[in-house]
Write a protein that holds these residues in place. Structure first.
Motif, short mmCIF file in Angstrom:
data_model
loop_
_atom_site.label_atom_id
_atom_site.label_comp_id
_atom_site.label_asym_id
_atom_site.label_seq_id
_atom_site.Cartn_x
_atom_site.Cartn_y
_atom_site.Cartn_z
N LYS A 1 0.97 -1.20 -0.04
CA LYS A 1 0.11 -0.05 -0.01
C LYS A 1 0.75 1.31 -0.13
O LYS A 1 0.47 2.05 -0.70
N GLN A 2 1.90 1.11 0.73
CA GLN A 2 2.73 2.30 0.87
C GLN A 2 3.42 2.71 -0.41
O GLN A 2 3.42 3.88 -0.70
N SER A 3 3.97 1.72 -0.93
CA SER A 3 4.80 1.57 -2.44
C SER A 3 3.91 2.18 -3.30
O SER A 3 4.27 2.39 -4.65
N GLY A 4 2.71 1.84 -3.43
CA GLY A 4 1.55 2.19 -4.52
C GLY A 4 1.97 1.09 -5.61
O GLY A 4 1.64 1.49 -6.90
N ALA A 5 2.46 -0.15 -5.34
CA ALA A 5 2.87 -1.15 -6.24
C ALA A 5 1.56 -1.74 -6.79
O ALA A 5 0.59 -1.81 -6.14
N ILE A 6 1.61 -2.26 -8.18
CA ILE A 6 0.41 -2.70 -8.62
C ILE A 6 0.70 -4.34 -8.05
O ILE A 6 -0.38 -5.00 -8.29
N MET A 7 1.89 -4.81 -7.73
CA MET A 7 2.04 -6.37 -7.49
C MET A 7 3.25 -6.24 -6.39
O MET A 7 4.09 -5.66 -6.75
N ARG B 1 17.96 -16.11 -4.73
CA ARG B 1 16.90 -15.07 -4.12
C ARG B 1 15.63 -15.85 -4.88
O ARG B 1 15.49 -15.93 -6.03
N VAL B 2 14.68 -16.05 -4.04
CA VAL B 2 13.69 -17.01 -4.54
C VAL B 2 12.33 -16.35 -4.10
O VAL B 2 12.10 -15.94 -3.04
N ASN B 3 11.27 -16.75 -4.97
CA ASN B 3 9.77 -16.49 -4.70
C ASN B 3 9.23 -17.45 -3.73
O ASN B 3 9.76 -18.73 -3.97
N VAL B 4 8.37 -17.11 -3.01
CA VAL B 4 7.97 -18.13 -2.06
C VAL B 4 6.49 -18.41 -1.98
O VAL B 4 5.82 -19.33 -1.34
N GLY B 5 5.80 -17.58 -3.10
CA GLY B 5 4.44 -18.13 -3.56
C GLY B 5 3.35 -17.35 -2.35
O GLY B 5 2.24 -17.75 -2.04
N ILE B 6 3.90 -16.15 -2.08
CA ILE B 6 2.87 -15.24 -1.35
C ILE B 6 2.82 -13.70 -2.15
O ILE B 6 3.95 -12.96 -2.17
N TYR B 7 1.74 -13.48 -2.49
CA TYR B 7 1.77 -12.22 -3.40
C TYR B 7 0.36 -11.48 -3.18
O TYR B 7 -0.50 -11.93 -2.50
N VAL B 8 0.51 -10.16 -3.39
CA VAL B 8 -0.52 -9.13 -3.29
C VAL B 8 -0.71 -8.29 -4.86
O VAL B 8 0.48 -7.85 -5.12
N VAL B 9 -1.96 -8.50 -5.31
CA VAL B 9 -1.79 -7.80 -6.55
C VAL B 9 -3.32 -7.00 -6.62
O VAL B 9 -4.18 -7.46 -6.23
#
Ligand code: UD1
Ligand code: CA
Length: 496
Positions: free
Chosen positions: A123-129, A169-177
């Motif tokens: 939310k703070q960063s205004g990212a879309i994902m 550096r790997v992805n762990v399968g937790i996202y917000v979009v």
């Protein structure tokens, strides 16, 4: 609140191929709880409504979460498991919030704090994902997070070019979009040419190529380990169990050999208690203060009162034990046994569906089934409560201060009144009134000097037998046979 405007989707439709078991990995228990329940519990705690995407063994997974009474969970089905991108698409009808939190169901060590941190940063960063990453020594099996010419992307194990294979550096399968991006982007994902799957992780590259901001939140590996194989399940359970043990240590519980204890997540232990090597504390077991649970004892859904000692090798299930009691060693209590304070249950005693009153004792080799015992009752060694007649179970009632001598057989239904006494070796078939003495055994008869005569007869028989064999075989052979000895010269050299 960071959790407002967020709806969660949990991906649980995969076939668990790498798990090599018939059952979905999501049903595997970790510290007594099915794996799929862990992310659901975290969301429940954060009051985020969740949609579970199910497919493989959907009914079994639904059944497994039933008893946890989740308030904010619904389910959708993914027909064919075509990949995580396709799984998310199947939940589209439920995207009723501005941000969609997507979780793999096989990340059981995740915490509410991590989810809050991800949402906050998003939310703070205004990212879309935004998504969570970690660093791991051996990245095999994980999607590698790669920055390439200003574009962030995730390479899946099967599709990963060799130069990025060692990227840790790997992805762990937790996202917000953001929903707006998800609705559009998810339609654009294509099947991998290598695996044929639609990867959710390709959304990262899509967002990044559009010049949108993708936020990456770091987390310790031990909070985000995934489970694809039985070895990874074992590793996750080790982490969870040692976290539980550390927690109880910090509350004053002494573990004799901490690495050998099996402890479930809902177990509670009072301060000053001692837990012996190899103990199994399962389900909703609750141990009071100052208890001693000795080595190799199993307690399942059992409450133990303060100051009680459960000696080694006991198995206690679905029971309540009072304070200052002594149980075992080698005792078995099952199916709703309620034991009051100061009771003593000794070695090789089995108790089923019974209530044992204050200060009562059954110290050796007995079976107590479907019985109610009052206070200060004594059950002698070898007593059996015959509760079953082949078709029905019957009750035995034993009032306060009854004394049952050794080796009694109590044929239920039967009642022994307050203060009654049953003589050793009795078979009690009818009620015994209070304060009466019941003797129900054959009366003893002593035959004068019969023992001596009997021995004389035996000696004569021995002589006759000896003479017979002596005439049919060689003398030394018979002597050896008769005495039950083995002739050493008949044995092979090496075994002498
Ligand atoms: C996934 C990620 C990978 C990441 C890893 C972290 C993708 C493509 N890859 O890989 O980048 O490093 O998690 O642990 O997402 N599922 C479905 N439907 C499907 C396929 C899977 O619901 O068609 C579910 C599974 O039941 C599982 C979750 O999605 O709970 C993840 O699937 P899994 O096959 O375990 O993905 P990984 O190969 O571990
Ligand atoms: Ca996985």
């Amino acid at each position: 609140m960071v959790t407002t405007g967020v709806r969660a989707v949990i991906l649980a439709a995969g076939k668990s191929k790498r798990f090599k078991r018939r059952q979905s990995k999501l049903l595997a228990e970790i510290c007594g709880r099915p794996m799929v329940v862990f992310p659901l519990r975290v969301l429940e705690e954060l009051k985020i409504s969740a949609t579970l995407v199910l497919g493989y063994q959907a009914d079994q997974i639904k059944d497994s979460i039933e008893s946890f009474k989740m308030k904010h969970v619904d389910c959708v089905l993914q027909g064919e498991p075509l990949g995580t991108g396709n799984a998310v698409l199947c939940s589209q009808s439920r995207w009723d919030k501005e941000n969609i939190l997507i979780l793999n169901a096989d990340v059981p060590l995740l915490t509410p704090e991590l989810i809050k941190q991800l949402l906050e940063k998003h939310k703070q960063s205004g990212a879309i994902m935004s998504f969570v990453s970690t660093h791991v020594i051996n990245p095999t099996g994980y999607g590698r997070v790669v920055e390439q010419d200003g574009v962030t992307r995730i390479y899946e194990e099967k599709d990963c070019p060799s130069e990025y294979k060692s990227e840790n550096r790997v992805n762990v399968g937790i996202y917000v979009v953001k929903r707006s991006f998800l609705q559009d982007g998810i339609q654009k994902l294509e099947r991998s040419k290598v695996s044929g799957e639609i990867y959710l992780t390709d959304l990262v590259e899509l967002a990044s190529r559009r010049g949108e901001h993708v936020e990456i939140v770091g987390a310790p590996f031990d909070q985000v380990r995934g489970v694809n194989t039985l070895q990874e399940l074992w590793a996750v359970e080790q982490v969870m169990r040692s976290n539980l043990i550390k927690h109880w240590m910090s509350n004053g519980v002494r573990f004799e050999l901490a690495q050998g204890i099996h402890i479930d997540i809902d177990v509670e232990i009072g301060p000053d208690s001692f837990i012996g090597t190899g103990a199994h504390l399962l389900g909703r077991t609750k141990i009071g203060e100052g208890c001693f649970i000795a080595a190799f004892t199993i307690l399942e859904n059992t409450v133990v009162g303060d100051g009680t000692m459960v000696h080694s090798h006991c198995v206690v299930q679905d029971s309540v034990i009072g304070g200052d009691a002594h149980i075992g060693p080698f005792a078995r209590l099952r199916n709703n046994v309620v034991v009051a304070d100061n009771v003593c249950i000794g070695n090789f005693v089995e108790i089923k569906n019974s209530t044992i009153g204050y200060g009562s004792k059954t110290k050796h080799l007995s079976y107590v089934g479907d019985a109610t015992l009052g206070d200060n009752v004594n059950i002698g060694a070898g007593t059996v409560f015959c509760n079953y007649d082949g078709s029905k179970k019957h009750k035995t009632i034993i009032e306060n201060d009854v004394f049952i001598g050794s080796n009694n057989t109590l044929i239920a239904p039967v009642k022994l009144g307050e203060g009654a006494y049953a003589a050793a070796g009795s078979t009690i078939t009818t009620d015994v009134p209070p304060q009466d003495l019941a003797i129900a055994r054959a009366r003893q008869e002593n035959k004068g000097q019969y023992a001596k005569k009997f021995r004389g007869e035996e000696k004569k028989k021995e002589k006759v037998f000896c003479n017979k064999v002596c005439t049919s075989k060689k003398k030394d052979d018979e002597r050896f046979h008769f005495l039950g000895a083995v002739k050493t010269h008949d044995m092979p050299e090496e075994s002498v």
